[in-house]
Design a protein around this motif. Structure first.
Motif, short mmCIF file in Angstrom:
data_model
loop_
_atom_site.label_atom_id
_atom_site.label_comp_id
_atom_site.label_asym_id
_atom_site.label_seq_id
_atom_site.Cartn_x
_atom_site.Cartn_y
_atom_site.Cartn_z
N ASN A 263 116.47 69.61 19.48
CA ASN A 263 115.18 70.06 18.56
C ASN A 263 115.44 71.68 18.74
OD1 ASN A 263 113.29 69.31 17.21
ND2 ASN A 263 111.69 69.48 18.95
N MET A 264 116.27 72.26 18.17
CA MET A 264 116.04 73.99 17.70
C MET A 264 116.78 74.35 16.48
SD MET A 264 118.03 74.98 21.29
CE MET A 264 119.03 73.80 21.12
N ASN A 265 115.03 74.50 15.33
CA ASN A 265 115.35 74.09 14.18
C ASN A 265 116.08 75.17 13.22
OD1 ASN A 265 113.84 74.97 14.43
ND2 ASN A 265 112.67 73.39 12.48
N SER A 266 116.48 76.77 14.36
CA SER A 266 117.20 77.97 13.43
C SER A 266 117.41 78.38 15.03
CB SER A 266 115.41 78.37 13.42
OG SER A 266 114.82 79.52 14.80
N ILE A 267 118.32 79.91 14.23
CA ILE A 267 118.96 80.48 15.03
C ILE A 267 118.19 81.12 15.81
CG2 ILE A 267 120.95 82.20 14.92
CD1 ILE A 267 121.93 80.95 12.66
N ARG A 268 117.33 81.65 16.03
CA ARG A 268 116.40 82.37 16.50
C ARG A 268 115.96 81.54 18.18
NH1 ARG A 268 111.50 85.89 14.66
NH2 ARG A 268 110.80 84.42 14.68
N ASN A 269 115.69 80.39 17.30
CA ASN A 269 115.43 79.26 18.05
C ASN A 269 116.24 79.06 19.45
OD1 ASN A 269 112.69 80.03 17.52
ND2 ASN A 269 112.28 77.84 16.02
N VAL A 270 117.76 79.09 18.34
CA VAL A 270 118.63 78.09 19.93
C VAL A 270 118.70 79.56 21.22
CG1 VAL A 270 121.22 78.72 19.67
CG2 VAL A 270 119.95 77.50 18.19
N GLY A 271 118.41 81.15 20.75
CA GLY A 271 118.27 81.96 21.80
C GLY A 271 117.32 82.05 22.22
N ARG A 272 116.15 82.22 21.67
CA ARG A 272 114.75 81.47 22.53
C ARG A 272 114.79 80.51 23.64
NH1 ARG A 272 110.66 82.81 17.75
NH2 ARG A 272 110.23 83.78 17.98
N ALA A 273 115.66 79.43 23.05
CA ALA A 273 115.30 78.21 24.43
C ALA A 273 116.59 78.35 25.45
CB ALA A 273 115.93 77.07 23.16
N ILE A 274 117.31 79.32 25.12
CA ILE A 274 118.72 79.72 25.81
C ILE A 274 117.87 80.23 27.32
CG2 ILE A 274 120.67 80.83 26.27
CD1 ILE A 274 122.00 79.74 23.90
#
Lengths: 95, 489
Positions: B222-233
């Protein structure tokens, strides 16, 4: 392969089957017989035989990427156990 | 917790990226894949899993998958079958997903990515396989029912799986950025993460740097942007370390990312105990990838961003930084190349594209990219400045905005309609005299040898002409005027 109650319960869950515990023994025995019967195949030496993945000898049965007319929504929803005018509806699947 | 504790741990991430192929019809059936249609209108008896139906493979989807494989340097499988992945979930009416378990179309591969500090790292791929998408479930419309829309069910996907060799959020983001760029360059997916054409799941674990075994992994969706991929990690990294430090167990589970809080939470579905019992799909015939077909695909393939970057460095003599910026979007790179066919002042073209054009593009909303000026217009403008027909300040302040607003007009049109005096000599002479008259002290100082006052005089002249003067010409005239004054005295 020995069929245990554990296997019966797991298989039932995966197949979404429900039955009472009084039927468990009978199902376990039946399943054991089926598995033993199929196990007979293990006696054949398949060492150099490629696995068979399809009954057809066809290969490269492709379709061109062209959309074609399909089902009207009314017909698509018709056979579902439950639906509203737009969606199929099911018991809630997430908490 | 102290930051030292965090530094004792290593982050280990593997990504699973689902790329929705931009074919017109579904993977095994002929209904349209158009996004945003009314619910359950793009469905057929095959999607609905009615009895007796036979699926048939979309050739273009296979070609798109191979394009991506070739671009990532994968081995392309020559003989493929499909498999059934069995599970019950309402968004998949068949009770299984048709996928490739045993014979993924692409095996291995490497995607080199550039990190912010200029370092290049190789992200290793495990595989890329073809599979079908599931439908969509809507849970928030009704208190005790979920609504099912099967328009998306059967839409072709490739799933790209990396090895767990990613060790920072930045690396994961750079990789996602490069993958998004690649699929857009290869024209196999629109790369839209908001609409879900490109989706990323991350398998995240942590371990002490001294450990050799991997920690327990958590899957985040459920990470719908590249920025959110970074934040989630980043969030998961800290959360898992905190658990380990507190002596609590890490549970192998699926968690969802919440963009509002920047945190993850456990996805408690009622479906547990998955055992997919893969087996070969008997309804689909196997397919073979011949050498001829592979060559055909290879030859007809658009350039990858990486190929373009090295071409830009070699052919146009641009810096690595410039090529990075120019190739960040396919449309921008294509525009740049088009302009460079019409003029050889490549660096100047690059400056226009990376400066004024990029800043207009940054203002544009949504994923659509519209270059605000025609290639001919920009090449003319560059030529006009290089031939000293107009100066660069005038070109930037007046001609460029004019051309942007009138994409059918030429630079000559702009010059005549904006009443730009391209000779400019007389006007400037007056202005120069005016400037020199206003600073008699400075003129004297100049004549006494303070030649570096030239810059200050030039500045005044340019200010008075509102930047319209050709600097080279103005410089000449200014020097003449100062010499003349000297002689007069």
């Amino acid at each position: 392969m020995k069929i245990t109650k554990e296997i019966v319960r797991k298989t039932a869950h995966l197949a979404r089957l429900e039955f009472g515990s009084e039927d468990e023994d009978q199902i376990m025995n039946d399943l054991q017989k089926m598995v033993d019967w199929v196990d007979k195949l293990s006696e054949v030496d398949t060492e150099r035989v490629e696995p068979l993945t399809t009954m057809s000898s066809e290969i490269n049965a492709f379709r061109d990427d062209k959309p074609k007319p399909h089902l009207p929504r009314k017909d698509a929803l018709k056979n579902a156990p439950k639906h509203n005018s737009e969606y199929f509806t099911v018991p809630k699947v997430i908490d | 917790m102290s930051t030292e504790a965090y530094s004792e741990y290593q982050l280990v991430v593997g990504l699973e990226i689902h790329i929705q192929l931009s074919t017109e019809s579904k993977l095994f059936t002929a209904e349209s894949t158009a996004y945003g249609q009314p619910p359950n209108t793009n469905v057929s008896v095959i999607t609905l899993a009615h009895p007796g139906i036979m699926p048939k493979l979309n050739k273009k989807a296979v070609e798109y998958a191979i394009r991506m494989g070739l671009a990532c340097g994968c081995d392309i499988s020559r003989y493929c079958i499909f498999d059934r992945k069995n599970y019950f979930y309402p968004d998949s009416p068949k009770g299984f997903q048709t996928t490739q378990d045993r014979t993924p179309i692409c095996i291995g591969g490497v995607v080199p990515v550039n990190l912010k500090d200029g370092e290049e790292v190789n992200v290793k791929l495990n595989r890329i396989h073809l599979e079908e998408d599931a439908g969509k479930s809507i849970h928030d419309e009704h208190s005790d029912e979920s609504f099912i829309d099967l328009n998306r069910a059967g839409v072709p996907l490739i799933e790209l799986v990396t090895e767990p060799t990613i060790h920072s959020a930045d690396e994961a983001m750079a990789f996602m950025t490069e993958i998004r760029r690649m699929v857009r360059y290869l024209e196999i997916c629109d790369g839209n993460m908001e609409q879900g054409s490109l989706r990323c799941d991350a398998n995240i674990s942590v371990r002490k740097k001294s450990d050799t075994e991997l920690g327990k992994k958590v899957e985040v969706k459920n990470m719908n942007s590249i920025r959110n991929v970074g934040r989630a990690i980043k969030h998961e990294f800290k959360r898992q370390i905190n658990l380990v430090e507190e002596g609590k167990p890490i549970i192998t589970e699926t968690r969802l990312y919440d963009a509002n809080t920047g945190t993850t939470f456990s996805m408690r579905t009622k479906e547990e105990l998955n055992d997919y019992r893969y087996f070969p799909e008997p309804d689909l015939s196997p397919f073979e990838v011949t050498e001829d077909w592979l060559n055909e695909i290879r030859l007809s393939m658009p350039a990858t961003p990486r190929q373009l970057r090295s071409r830009f460095v070699e052919e146009y003599g641009l810096s690595v930084y410039d090529t990075e910026v120019l190739t960040s979007e396919k449309e921008v790179a294509a525009f740049f190349e088009e302009v460079c066919e019409k003029t050889t002042h490549y660096k100047q073209v690059a400056n226009w594209v990376m400066g004024p054009i990029k800043s207009i593009l940054n203002e544009q909303e949504g994923d659509e990219i519209t270059i605000p000026i025609a290639p001919e217009q920009l090449s003319e403008l560059v030529e006009a400045v290089e031939n000293k027909k107009i100066n660069s300040s005038l070109a930037g302040k007046q001609v460029f905005p004019y051309l942007v607003n009138n994409t059918n007009k030429t630079v000559s049109d702009a010059i005549s309609e904006l009443k730009i005096d391209i000779s400019g000599q007389d006007d400037i002479s007056d202005i120069i005299l005016e400037v020199l008259g206003a600073f008699p002290e400075k003129v004297k100082a100049y004549q006494n040898g303070k030649k570096n006052l030239m810059g200050m005089f030039m500045g005044e002249v340019m200010k008075k002409t509102e930047g319209a003067a050709n600097p080279q010409k103005a410089n000449e005239l200014l020097r003449d005027a100062l010499d003349k004054k000297e002689k007069e005295e």
